[in-house]
Design an enzyme around this catalytic site. Structure first.
Site, PDB file in Angstrom:
ATOM      1  N   LYS A  78       4.184 -13.949   6.212  1.00  0.00           N
ATOM      2  CA  LYS A  78       3.248 -12.833   6.323  1.00  0.00           C
ATOM      3  C   LYS A  78       2.626 -12.597   4.950  1.00  0.00           C
ATOM      4  O   LYS A  78       3.328 -12.690   3.929  1.00  0.00           O
ATOM      5  CB  LYS A  78       4.012 -11.591   6.802  1.00  0.00           C
ATOM      6  CG  LYS A  78       3.145 -10.361   6.991  1.00  0.00           C
ATOM      7  CD  LYS A  78       3.957  -9.202   7.553  1.00  0.00           C
ATOM      8  CE  LYS A  78       3.119  -7.972   7.789  1.00  0.00           C
ATOM      9  NZ  LYS A  78       3.893  -6.875   8.410  1.00  0.00           N
ATOM     10  N   SER A 153       2.023  -4.899  12.605  1.00  0.00           N
ATOM     11  CA  SER A 153       1.117  -5.504  11.668  1.00  0.00           C
ATOM     12  C   SER A 153       1.371  -7.001  11.440  1.00  0.00           C
ATOM     13  O   SER A 153       0.482  -7.695  10.949  1.00  0.00           O
ATOM     14  CB  SER A 153       1.205  -4.777  10.319  1.00  0.00           C
ATOM     15  OG  SER A 153       2.487  -4.917   9.761  1.00  0.00           O
ATOM     16  N   SER A 177       6.616  -3.347  12.987  1.00  0.00           N
ATOM     17  CA  SER A 177       5.694  -4.466  12.792  1.00  0.00           C
ATOM     18  C   SER A 177       6.256  -5.859  13.003  1.00  0.00           C
ATOM     19  O   SER A 177       5.498  -6.828  13.010  1.00  0.00           O
ATOM     20  CB  SER A 177       5.088  -4.394  11.400  1.00  0.00           C
ATOM     21  OG  SER A 177       4.056  -3.460  11.410  1.00  0.00           O
TER      22      SER A 177
HETATM   23  N1  GLN Z   1       2.264   0.763  13.112  1.00  0.00           N
HETATM   24  C1  GLN Z   1       3.119   1.336  12.125  1.00  0.00           C
HETATM   25  C2  GLN Z   1       2.308   1.839  10.966  1.00  0.00           C
HETATM   26  O1  GLN Z   1       1.132   1.605  10.935  1.00  0.00           O
HETATM   27  C3  GLN Z   1       4.159   0.356  11.660  1.00  0.00           C
HETATM   28  C4  GLN Z   1       3.641  -0.654  10.715  1.00  0.00           C
HETATM   29  C5  GLN Z   1       4.727  -1.522  10.130  1.00  0.00           C
HETATM   30  O2  GLN Z   1       5.839  -1.596  10.657  1.00  0.00           O
HETATM   31  N2  GLN Z   1       4.421  -2.152   9.017  1.00  0.00           N
HETATM   32  O3  GLN Z   1       2.815   2.477  10.086  1.00  0.00           O
END
Ligand code: GLN
Length: 504
Positions: A78, A153, A177
């Protein structure tokens, strides 16, 4: 796709041993497939020379028997993990040309074990989002239906594995994410116990919530990655020391997995006999779509057929988790992102008269709208007069949720939960209010508030001519990753959802 012939680390090792394929041939084939499937927008940086050099080294290690099970295994990272041979952008204009002088601990450990880095994977900007649409590179597409989101994400990680372009990938999970994109793409992923995998070299979002973890098709492959990437790291001040050094920690997870695996095998026809699976009462009363309910019910029935029993547990404060998370995570983000000022790090504007204007303009040009929204919200909840009302209250809720999870886990061995209320949404849908999207994280983010490990594994598909994957979530107590992986592995030997691949 060549990887569909060797879809697991064990089958790939067998192929390497039997000289059916070399690491170099496999890497070349993956790099070619990545080019053919550029429309997925899963990869944001490729460095063929660096990958091929690693592949040659892997073949040499295999030839002189100095290899590990990960030697020659093609993976992606990632784009929040810094890498020396690939750009690290966090999918933000702010870091668009950033070249790190070192590798993140997670990358370093996986590379030292001989894995091949194929490149960097798309994600939401600074890992903020859940549909990949905040990336400066544009959204990743879901390989199961190119008009839909792969989730986020860690969108590129999930899409690349589902499409057969990488055998596994790293992801990061601050509020879901790893688990949500895994569910949306029909693969497996685990968010380990907070502090068990080093955050050194991982671009920070919410430091008390962020945790790196592996993603792959099979739960058993997650084990190989996790035992290698996890463990104490003195360069991360929140890295846990109690599990000893890295070697011991990997051994701890593996021996826990083996322990449960053996236990399941001795109970032949009902391998999960005696396992108590907690169902969160508050999650049943809600907004789940019918197809998700159906798949989760079937998965529970499968687990019961395998011997597990259901226990109802309650987390009365669970509905406050979303509010608490969206106070704490922006607060931490606003502090973490202050380093991107065009001087220490990040994009610098071309037009400015003085220092103040330079910082202001650099930040407004460099960050996208979602990141700005989080910085504003985070700065507000930390400001004088609001700190007690919002930030402190959110921390109190967090502490209570942690206690409620402990009470629930005292009544069962693992908790079973949805990952997401619905199926992957269509891309480019207009979102009425950003907070609607925040609410969609309700099934995953309480786990991060509590710091617990949780895994997502495929457990069904929607009907229709373009089936979409559906995932289930298993939440365990601290340091029970090996148990979670063994249960998922047992489920996967009796189901084939994780083996299904999209037609591309
Ligand atoms: N969707 C959540 C956020 O925007 C989780 C994102 C993540 O786990 N990096 O904070």
């Amino acid at each position: 796709m060549l990887l569909n012939t060797f879809p697991t680390i064990e089958s790939l090792n067998e192929a390497f041993d039997n000289k059916k394929i070399s690491a170099l041939e496999l890497t070349q084939s993956c790099l070619a497939a990545i080019q053919t499937h550029q429309q997925l927008n899963a990869w944001v940086d490729i460095n063929e020379d660096a990958s091929l050099a690693q592949a040659k080294a892997a073949d040499a290690q295999r030839a002189n028997h100095t290899h590990t099970p990960l030697t020659g295994v093609p993976i992606g990272h990632k784009d929040v993990f810094v890498t020396r041979h690939w750009r690290t952008t966090a999918a933000s204009k702010m870091l668009q040309n950033y070249q790190s002088p070192f590798d993140a601990t997670v990358v370093e450990r996986l590379q030292n074990a001989g894995s091949i880095t194929l490149g960097k994977l798309n994600c939401d900007e600074f890992a903020m989002g859940s549909d990949s649409q905040t990336s400066v590179f544009g959204p990743t597409l879901n390989p199961w239906d190119l008009t839909r989101t792969p989730g986020g994400s860690s969108s590129g990680s999930a899409a690349a594995i589902a499409a057969g372009l990488a055998l596994a990938a790293t992801g990061s999970d601050t509020g879901g994410s790893i688990r949500q994109p895994a569910a949306f793409c029909g693969i497996s992923g685990i968010k380990p116990t907070y502090g068990t995998v080093s955050r050194y070299g991982m671009v920070a979002y919410g430091s008390s919530l962020d945790q790196a973890g592996p993603m792959a098709r099979h739960a058993r492959d997650l084990l190989y990655l996790l035992e290698t990437m996890g463990g104490f790291d003195e360069r991360d001040p929140t890295s846990l020391t109690h599990c000893g050094d890295q070697t011991n920690d990997g051994a701890r997870i593996r021996s826990q997995f083996e322990h449960w695996h053996q236990q399941f095998q001795t109970q032949d026809d009902r391998p999960l006999k005696g396992l108590r699976i907690g169902i969160i009462k508050e999650f049943l009363e809600n907004d789940l779509q019918p197809e998700v309910v159906k798949s989760l019910d079937e998965a529970l029935q499968t687990l019961e057929k395998l011997g597990a029993e259901r226990v109802e547990v309650s987390l009365p404060l669970i509905d406050m988790a979303t509010a608490a998370y969206y106070v704490i995570s922006p607060a931490e983000a606003s502090s973490n992102l202050s380093r991107f000022d065009g001087v220490r790090f990040g994009h610098r504007t071309e037009h400015y008269q003085d220092l103040h204007e330079m910082t202001a303009r650099s930040r407004s040009e460099g960050f996208g709208p979602e990141v700005k929204r989080r910085i504003l919200a985070g700065t507000y909840v930390l400001s004088e007069g609001h700190y007690e009302t919002f930030f402190l209250q959110a921390q109190r809720v967090r502490a209570m949720i942690l206690e409620q999870y402990q009470a629930a886990l005292a009544q069962c061995d693992v908790i079973f939960a949805p990952v997401s209320a619905g199926l992957p949404q269509a891309l480019n849908q207009t979102v009425e209010a950003p907070t609607d999207q925040w609410r969609a994280d309700r099934y995953t983010l309480s786990v991060n508030l509590a710091g617990l490990p949780a895994l997502s594994a495929p457990c069904g598909q929607s009907s229709g001519d373009k089936p979409l994957p559906i995932g289930m979530q298993l939440i365990g107590n601290y340091f029970q990753e090996g148990q979670l992986l063994a249960i998922a592995d047992c489920f996967q030997t009796h189901t084939d959802w994780h083996q299904r691949t999209p037609e591309l």
